[in-house]
Design a protein around this motif. Sequence first.
Motif, PDB file in Angstrom:
ATOM      1  N   ILE A   1      -7.186  -4.865  -5.440  1.00 30.16           N
ATOM      2  CA  ILE A   1      -6.572  -3.860  -6.323  1.00 30.16           C
ATOM      3  C   ILE A   1      -6.418  -4.428  -7.733  1.00 30.16           C
ATOM      4  O   ILE A   1      -6.663  -3.739  -8.719  1.00 30.16           O
ATOM      5  CB  ILE A   1      -5.218  -3.380  -5.744  1.00 30.16           C
TER       6      ILE A   1
ATOM      7  N   LYS B   1      -2.419   3.174  -2.585  1.00 28.42           N
ATOM      8  CA  LYS B   1      -2.795   1.752  -2.708  1.00 28.42           C
ATOM      9  C   LYS B   1      -2.021   1.094  -3.852  1.00 28.42           C
ATOM     10  O   LYS B   1      -1.551  -0.032  -3.737  1.00 28.42           O
ATOM     11  CB  LYS B   1      -4.296   1.628  -2.987  1.00 28.42           C
TER      12      LYS B   1
ATOM     13  N   GLU C   1      -5.489  -9.988   0.510  1.00 32.36           N
ATOM     14  CA  GLU C   1      -6.863  -9.544   0.206  1.00 32.36           C
ATOM     15  C   GLU C   1      -6.820  -8.233  -0.583  1.00 32.36           C
ATOM     16  O   GLU C   1      -7.500  -8.076  -1.603  1.00 32.36           O
ATOM     17  CB  GLU C   1      -7.684  -9.333   1.495  1.00 32.36           C
ATOM     18  N   ASP C   2      -5.969  -7.296  -0.082  1.00 33.67           N
ATOM     19  CA  ASP C   2      -5.843  -5.996  -0.760  1.00 33.67           C
ATOM     20  C   ASP C   2      -5.323  -6.190  -2.174  1.00 33.67           C
ATOM     21  O   ASP C   2      -5.757  -5.532  -3.112  1.00 33.67           O
ATOM     22  CB  ASP C   2      -4.881  -5.076   0.015  1.00 33.67           C
ATOM     23  N   ARG C   3      -4.405  -7.078  -2.283  1.00 31.03           N
ATOM     24  CA  ARG C   3      -3.788  -7.352  -3.594  1.00 31.03           C
ATOM     25  C   ARG C   3      -4.839  -7.829  -4.607  1.00 31.03           C
ATOM     26  O   ARG C   3      -4.875  -7.352  -5.745  1.00 31.03           O
ATOM     27  CB  ARG C   3      -2.689  -8.400  -3.404  1.00 31.03           C
TER      28      ARG C   3
ATOM     29  N   CYS D   1       1.237  -4.879   0.267  1.00 28.61           N
ATOM     30  CA  CYS D   1      -0.144  -4.964   0.757  1.00 28.61           C
ATOM     31  C   CYS D   1      -0.512  -6.423   1.084  1.00 28.61           C
ATOM     32  O   CYS D   1       0.211  -7.344   0.702  1.00 28.61           O
ATOM     33  CB  CYS D   1      -1.119  -4.377  -0.264  1.00 28.61           C
TER      34      CYS D   1
ATOM     35  N   TYR E   1       0.689  -1.924  -3.970  1.00 30.04           N
ATOM     36  CA  TYR E   1       0.480  -3.068  -4.882  1.00 30.04           C
ATOM     37  C   TYR E   1       1.754  -3.328  -5.695  1.00 30.04           C
ATOM     38  O   TYR E   1       2.208  -4.469  -5.822  1.00 30.04           O
ATOM     39  CB  TYR E   1      -0.713  -2.749  -5.793  1.00 30.04           C
TER      40      TYR E   1
END
Lengths: 177, 192
Positions: free
Chosen positions: A24, A7, A19-21, A16, A11
Amino acid sequence: MNSIEEKLWDYIDGTCTVEDRQAISLLIEQDEVYRRKYNELLELNKEFAAIELDEPPMAFTYNVMETIRSEHAQIPLKAAINNRIIKGIAAFFVLTITVILAIALANINWHTGSSAAPLKLNIPNISPYITGRYMQVFVFFDVVLGLYLFDAYLRKKAFAKTNITVQTDGQQKQQPE
Amino acid sequence: MQSKLADIELIEQTLAGNQSAYADLVKRHQRFVFTLALRFVKTREDAEEVAQDTFIKAYRSLTSFQQQAKFTTWLYTIVYTTAMTALRKKRLDTDSIDDENMYIQLENQGGFDTNNAENKSRSYYLNQAIAQLLPDDATIITLFYQGEQSLEEIAQTLGMEANTVKVKLFRARQRLKEKLERNLKHEVKELI
């Protein structure tokens, strides 16, 4: 399921989703494990990016260009001649032969029964055109055409010479390094 | 100035018959092409041969280069195929040595001296570690970091899916990290 490391690499690489960014980013701020791992990977990322490129031998470019030039020199003349010139010459001859043939056929008296009769061709009288003035125009045209072709040949030769000089200069510059 | 010309302009000049433009193109990319070749064949002599073949092949097929992709992506594809052909040839010549064994041997006889560790630079250890990776891993790392290629461009070069490249890059980084740690032993904690 993605590991923390995976992950974090996503990043760092920016691969990514938004949302994932955000998620994280929040984890790095709040979670000590994430933060430590992130800093470790960030350092590693800088190290990987700083790996230096290897240097090829000094005469590398010269060797490549020499090989290319020698390959060019080996091309048979047949392959080096421009096809358009050959086609142009062929078209000229085909046209000339066709015109001569058409004039000849047009002047044959097809109604003459006896084969014994002498064949009379009505060839146009061109002797009035072969005068001094026409000859001068013809010779002048030939001279201009000849000069034009000679100039094109010299330009081509000079261009090739310039290329070789540039290559030699490049090699000379490379050697002392 | 010619050095400021873009790759595409140099290609156009080369196609118009100006060979010195191609020489500029070679000078511009020779370091990366040579490094990439070195990731596969390991010896400088073989890498030089692969790099040279790459530029000659590129010159021959320059007319077929469609400017939809970057010149570098196209060039690196040629490096990859040329290096793979060279590796295949080498394998046939040397009684098919198992890759993994070959690299384990390289790793063991790599001349790594832990006593001199503190005297060596970081790049030395990284270069050593990258030389111990399998060609695919080393190539992906090199294309991504030194070639500054995106995952999609690497995928195009290696003929893979972008997702496969992403996974391979992750694993390659892990392996590189492991090799680096193994080589550095105690020093690694200070370095990374």
